[in-house]
Design an enzyme around this catalytic site. Structure first.
Site, PDB file in Angstrom:
ATOM      1  CD1 TRP A  10      -2.520  -1.527  -0.094  1.00  0.00           C
ATOM      2  CD2 TRP A  10      -3.144  -1.140   2.017  1.00  0.00           C
ATOM      3  NE1 TRP A  10      -3.693  -2.202   0.118  1.00  0.00           N
ATOM      4  CE2 TRP A  10      -4.104  -1.976   1.407  1.00  0.00           C
ATOM      5  CE3 TRP A  10      -3.329  -0.762   3.344  1.00  0.00           C
ATOM      6  CZ2 TRP A  10      -5.225  -2.435   2.088  1.00  0.00           C
ATOM      7  CZ3 TRP A  10      -4.434  -1.220   4.028  1.00  0.00           C
ATOM      8  CH2 TRP A  10      -5.374  -2.048   3.404  1.00  0.00           C
ATOM      9  CE  LYS A  11       4.464   1.376  -4.157  1.00  0.00           C
ATOM     10  NZ  LYS A  11       4.929   1.875  -5.464  1.00  0.00           N
ATOM     11  CD  GLU A 167      11.019  -3.050  -5.878  1.00  0.00           C
ATOM     12  OE1 GLU A 167       9.835  -2.846  -5.628  1.00  0.00           O
ATOM     13  OE2 GLU A 167      11.954  -2.380  -5.392  1.00  0.00           O
ATOM     14  N   GLY A 173       4.836   2.239 -10.485  1.00  0.00           N
ATOM     15  CA  GLY A 173       3.990   3.416 -10.474  1.00  0.00           C
ATOM     16  C   GLY A 173       3.922   4.159 -11.790  1.00  0.00           C
ATOM     17  N   GLY A 234       1.345  -2.631  -6.364  1.00  0.00           N
ATOM     18  CA  GLY A 234       1.181  -1.361  -5.661  1.00  0.00           C
ATOM     19  C   GLY A 234      -0.234  -0.832  -5.790  1.00  0.00           C
ATOM     20  N   GLY A 235      -0.439   0.047  -6.788  1.00  0.00           N
ATOM     21  CA  GLY A 235      -1.736   0.704  -6.951  1.00  0.00           C
ATOM     22  C   GLY A 235      -2.904  -0.247  -7.084  1.00  0.00           C
TER      23      GLY A 235
END
Length: 251
Positions: A10-11, A167, A173, A234-235
């Site tokens: 989630w960062k 990664e 992102g 991520g997103g």
């Protein structure tokens, strides 16, 4: 047999209320952990509330980072000993954003890997490459050097439980994912590096994930590759529906 792992990072996103709501909406829709393992890594401030909301055994709650000391005068840092005491199993170490924004060196990342293992947790070790190095043909040396440095002093008994996430920083992102073949090349190289350091047997136990603009449209192609055991999203992990779509990928 390596069990696939679909993990979200989630960062620095979500409030406690939003995080708890997410957990309650997905937990009963996830597969059994012996089929596909699922995890969400979240900021330290959210972890206790998420753990309390996480009923059953279908979702692992993970930390996004920790410090390499258990306690001391390290204002603002997160103790790996405290994470273990909370009941966490996984900690992300060496994410490219930690390297880039917080100047984490290979030595710092190696010390964090040891701290996680010393506290009987499993590191999800991230290794990076830049688009410039891919274009100039140096990506192999870059990925190998980060894996080798991070595993310095790690015992074979510890290494067999390791998770490594490949990664490429240019894909994180950006909306521009590596192709499934590019992702497979990087993950294969990581597995061979682990084999060179330890053995083929240990390399075949280590789970290697791909991370970088993973979404429901490309996850199946990525997951169909022989050396890719999961994804670190991520997103796409921030929304309940898209996270479940990642988990429900079709082989």
């Amino acid at each position: 047999m390596r069990i696939p792992l679909i993990a979200g990072n989630w960062k620095m996103n979500k409030t406690v209320t939003e995080a708890v709501d997410f957990i309650t909406q997905v937990t009963d829709k996830l597969p059994a952990p012996n089929e596909i393992e699922t995890a969400i890594a979240a900021p330290a401030i959210l972890l206790k509330s998420m753990m309390d909301a996480n009923t059953g055994d279908r979702l692992q709650i993970a930390a996004e980072n920790c410090y390499y000391e258990n306690e001391g005068a390290y204002t603002g840092e997160t103790s790996p000993m405290a994470l273990k005491d909370m009941g966490l199993h996984y900690v992300i170490i060496g994410h490219s954003e930690r390297r880039r924004y917080f100047n984490e060196t290979d030595d710092i990342i190696n010390r964090k890997v040891h701290a996680v293992f010393d506290n009987k947790m499993i590191p999800i070790l991230c290794c990076d490459e830049t688009m410039g190095r891919r274009e100039s043909g140096e990506d192999i040396h870059w990925v190998v050097s980060q894996v080798t440095a991070a595993l310095k002093g790690v015992s074979p008994e510890e290494a067999e439980h390791l998770i490594i996430a490949y990664e490429p920083s240019w894909a994180i992102g950006s909306g521009k994912s590596a192709s499934a073949d590019q992702a497979e090349d990087g993950c294969y190289l990581i597995r061979q590096t682990v084999a060179d350091i330890y053995s083929d047997e240990i390399a075949n136990q280590v789970r290697v994930l791909y991370g970088g603009s993973v979404n429901p449209e490309n996850v199946s192609g990525i997951m169909n590759k022989d050396n890719i055991d999961g994804v670190l999203a991520g997103g796409a992990s921030l929304d309940e529906k898209t996270f479940l779509q990642l988990v429900q990928y079709k082989k």
